[in-house]
Design a protein around this motif. Structure first.
Motif, PDB file in Angstrom:
ATOM      1  N   MET A   1      47.094  38.293  33.747  1.00 46.94           N
ATOM      2  CA  MET A   1      47.278  37.372  34.834  1.00 46.94           C
ATOM      3  C   MET A   1      46.161  36.336  34.786  1.00 46.94           C
ATOM      4  SD  MET A   1      47.159  38.093  38.945  1.00 46.94           S
ATOM      5  CE  MET A   1      48.718  38.934  39.017  1.00 46.94           C
ATOM      6  N   ALA A   2      46.508  35.085  34.949  1.00 50.54           N
ATOM      7  CA  ALA A   2      45.517  34.007  34.935  1.00 50.54           C
ATOM      8  C   ALA A   2      44.652  34.087  36.182  1.00 50.54           C
ATOM      9  CB  ALA A   2      46.217  32.659  34.875  1.00 50.54           C
ATOM     10  N   LYS A   3      43.415  33.701  36.038  1.00 50.89           N
ATOM     11  CA  LYS A   3      42.479  33.734  37.161  1.00 50.89           C
ATOM     12  C   LYS A   3      42.179  32.311  37.609  1.00 50.89           C
ATOM     13  CE  LYS A   3      40.812  38.191  36.551  1.00 50.89           C
ATOM     14  NZ  LYS A   3      40.228  39.156  37.383  1.00 50.89           N
ATOM     15  N   THR A   4      41.976  32.155  38.909  1.00 54.50           N
ATOM     16  CA  THR A   4      41.618  30.878  39.498  1.00 54.50           C
ATOM     17  C   THR A   4      40.284  31.042  40.195  1.00 54.50           C
ATOM     18  OG1 THR A   4      43.920  30.300  39.884  1.00 54.50           O
ATOM     19  CG2 THR A   4      42.303  29.145  41.211  1.00 54.50           C
ATOM     20  N   ASP A  31      36.399  40.702  41.923  1.00 55.90           N
ATOM     21  CA  ASP A  31      37.348  41.810  42.058  1.00 55.90           C
ATOM     22  C   ASP A  31      37.271  42.440  43.440  1.00 55.90           C
ATOM     23  OD1 ASP A  31      38.313  41.404  39.505  1.00 55.90           O
ATOM     24  OD2 ASP A  31      37.082  42.994  38.610  1.00 55.90           O
ATOM     25  N   GLN A  38      43.888  41.524  49.109  1.00 62.45           N
ATOM     26  CA  GLN A  38      45.127  42.270  48.891  1.00 62.45           C
ATOM     27  C   GLN A  38      45.337  43.332  49.961  1.00 62.45           C
ATOM     28  OE1 GLN A  38      44.406  43.514  44.878  1.00 62.45           O
ATOM     29  NE2 GLN A  38      45.515  41.773  43.999  1.00 62.45           N
TER      30      GLN A  38
END
Length: 79
Positions: A1-4, A31, A38
């Motif tokens: 998954m790409a990180k921003t 993280d 989340q």
């Protein structure tokens, strides 16, 4: 998954607390923050707070008794 990359300004004490908590959990700051977001978005945090409130409501008398026992004078002697 790409990180921003995100940027945020917080008080120094909040930043230090986040760093320590992340380290305690073995996570990077990114993280750790992702986990908090989340958990919040999934409702996990709200459910946990609700469960804690219900627990305290159901068992408050036990905590009150324990606190009263700790505050009672010890070793008082009659004159």
């Amino acid at each position: 998954m790409a990180k921003t990359q995100l940027g945020a300004r917080v008080d120094e004490d909040v930043a230090e607390l986040a760093k320590r908590r992340a380290a305690d959990l073995g996570l990077s700051i990114g993280d750790y923050l992702a986990r908090l977001v989340q958990d919040d978005a999934s409702g996990l945090r709200a459910r946990a707070v609700g469960a804690a409130a219900r627990f305290l409501a159901d068992h408050q008398a036990v905590f009150d008794e324990a606190e009263e026992a700790q505050q009672a004078p010890r070793g008082a002697h009659a004159a």
